[in-house]
Enzyme design. Structure first.
Site, short mmCIF file in Angstrom:
data_model
loop_
_atom_site.label_atom_id
_atom_site.label_comp_id
_atom_site.label_asym_id
_atom_site.label_seq_id
_atom_site.Cartn_x
_atom_site.Cartn_y
_atom_site.Cartn_z
N THR A 96 -5.09 5.05 4.75
CA THR A 96 -5.41 3.64 4.86
C THR A 96 -4.29 2.93 5.60
O THR A 96 -3.14 3.38 5.56
CB THR A 96 -5.55 2.94 3.49
OG1 THR A 96 -4.25 2.77 2.91
CG2 THR A 96 -6.45 3.71 2.53
N CYS A 97 -4.61 1.81 6.23
CA CYS A 97 -3.55 0.96 6.78
C CYS A 97 -3.30 -0.17 5.78
O CYS A 97 -3.44 -1.34 6.11
CB CYS A 97 -3.91 0.43 8.17
SG CYS A 97 -5.46 -0.47 8.25
#
Length: 416
Positions: free
Chosen positions: A348-349
């Site tokens: 995930t960012c």
């Protein structure tokens, strides 16, 4: 355009951003496209003011006691050191400029706020996120948020299907760009000087597919998939295909990558990008009955790790949306396991533990035949270099520790 007209343009753009979920940079691009009278200096000044407001929105809301775009722009002028008289001269009601200051605005400017701002204002994040950010970042919360307020670097990923990093560096240097090897990613390039960097997308190297724009943390995440020539890989949330293209390059364009995404408009950007990159092993659609060696889950998330690039997104996030995203992340991980791959790479960012470590723990509690494989070991085996900061069992990147976007990557291997 006059200085007053530029202010009014910034107010109008900020108001339009309140009505949409589109990224601010695309909104600016389209706004200027239909307003040809705005020259290069006008565009630069207006864009800079819009992003300055977005990056300091918490402070400006708190100072002006309003989230209205006009109030935020006025607060921005105050933050730049202008006094009430100077601001009134700019907001003079002239043609194409903002209306004159109201009595309440004058009063607000005249009364300083001497009390210490709350933590969410100091850190420029939504107030509801304070407990989660404190849990996720601990004592480093403010330092991390201050690093998040800085401008992000421009990182490129060399497409090794077509070129080496040294070749692309020489080509960029020859065209006058200040570029250097990225600190950690073996195929990464960092642009040192931002001025003139917009021309990168018009270079032959880009148009002919020798590099892609991609933050170094995202490059590292793709490398942790350890994709090898001849493998079958499912990119379960492919978006516009940046990770799929990186995986294809790691595979020397041999094998199969199946790219899926819930947003067909974003996924439609993959085919022309793959054609430019000379990549032929990616196909779009649902996975067939065959097993996959790996599933890459670059899950939709809050985007809190990319707030440097899209500061508007932090103020669009709601508690309800954050809960929806966690449900979607769990769903995607469970779907990945259904194909029984040897390994699942979850990325995930995001900076938030509720989207990161919590989701990995939730998955492992329900899939006892998977376990974490240390990311540092995968990195060493794949690159032969020391791991970047933040890489142990799981890779956690932040602007403060790695000078990249915030990112999490966990490698989960089947152990039955």
């Amino acid at each position: 355009m006059t200085p007053s007209a530029r202010l009014q343009a910034a107010i109008e753009i900020l108001d339009a951003l309140e009505q949409t979920n589109r990224p601010a940079d695309r909104m600016l691009r389209d706004w200027f496209r239909v307003r040809r009278y705005a020259g290069a200096k006008d565009r630069a000044a207006i864009g800079e003011r819009v992003f300055a407001v977005l990056r300091r929105r918490g402070e400006l809301m708190w100072r002006m006691k309003s989230a209205e775009p006009r109030a935020l722009v006025i607060g921005g002028l105050l933050a730049e050191g202008l006094d009430g008289d100077a601001i009134e001269m700019l907001l003079d009601g002239s043609k194409y400029g903002p209306a004159p200051l109201s009595g309440s605005e004058r009063a607000m400017l005249a009364v300083p706020r001497n009390e210490a701002p709350p933590l969410w204002v100091q850190g420029e994040f939504p107030a509801f996120l304070e407990p989660e950010l404190a849990r996720s970042l601990g004592a480093n919360l403010l330092d991390e948020m201050r690093a998040m307020a800085e401008r992000a670097p421009i990182d490129l990923r060399v497409n090794t299907v077509k070129a080496t990093r040294d070749e692309v560096l020489r080509e960029l240097h020859g065209e006058g760009f200040e570029a250097e090897p990225a600190p950690y990613a073996p195929h990464g390039i960092r642009i040192v000087e931002r001025e003139g960097a917009a021309a990168l997308s018009r270079t032959r190297a880009f148009l002919e597919g020798r590099f892609e724009f991609q933050d170094e943390a995202a490059q590292i995440a793709a490398l942790l998939c350890a994709a090898k020539p001849g493998e079958r890989i499912l990119d379960l949330a492919a978006g516009a295909g940046g990770k799929a293209l990186a995986l294809a390059a790691d595979m020397n364009n041999r094998g199969v990558i199946v790219a899926r995404d819930g947003d067909p408009i974003r996924l439609a950007r993959l085919a022309p990008r793959a054609a430019r990159a000379g990549v032929t092993i990616i196909r779009e659609g649902a996975p067939d009955e065959d097993a996959f060696d790996a599933v890459f889950v670059d899950a939709p998330c809050s985007g809190s790790g990319a707030w440097r690039r899209q500061p508007e997104q932090k103020w669009r996030l709601t508690p309800e949306r954050l809960v929806e995203l966690q449900t979607l992340q769990d769903t995607l991980l469970a779907e990945a396991a259904q194909t029984s791959p040897t390994r699942i790479v979850y990325a995930t960012c995001s900076l938030l533990a509720c989207e990161n470590e919590d989701r990995v723990a939730h998955f492992l509690a329900r899939h006892r035949n998977y376990a974490i494989h240390p990311a540092a070991d995968v990195w060493g085996e794949s690159t032969g270099t020391a791991p970047p900061p933040g890489m142990g069992n799981i890779f956690r990147a932040t602007p403060r520790t790695t000078r990249t976007d915030g990112f999490l990557t966990a490698v989960l291997v089947r152990c039955d």
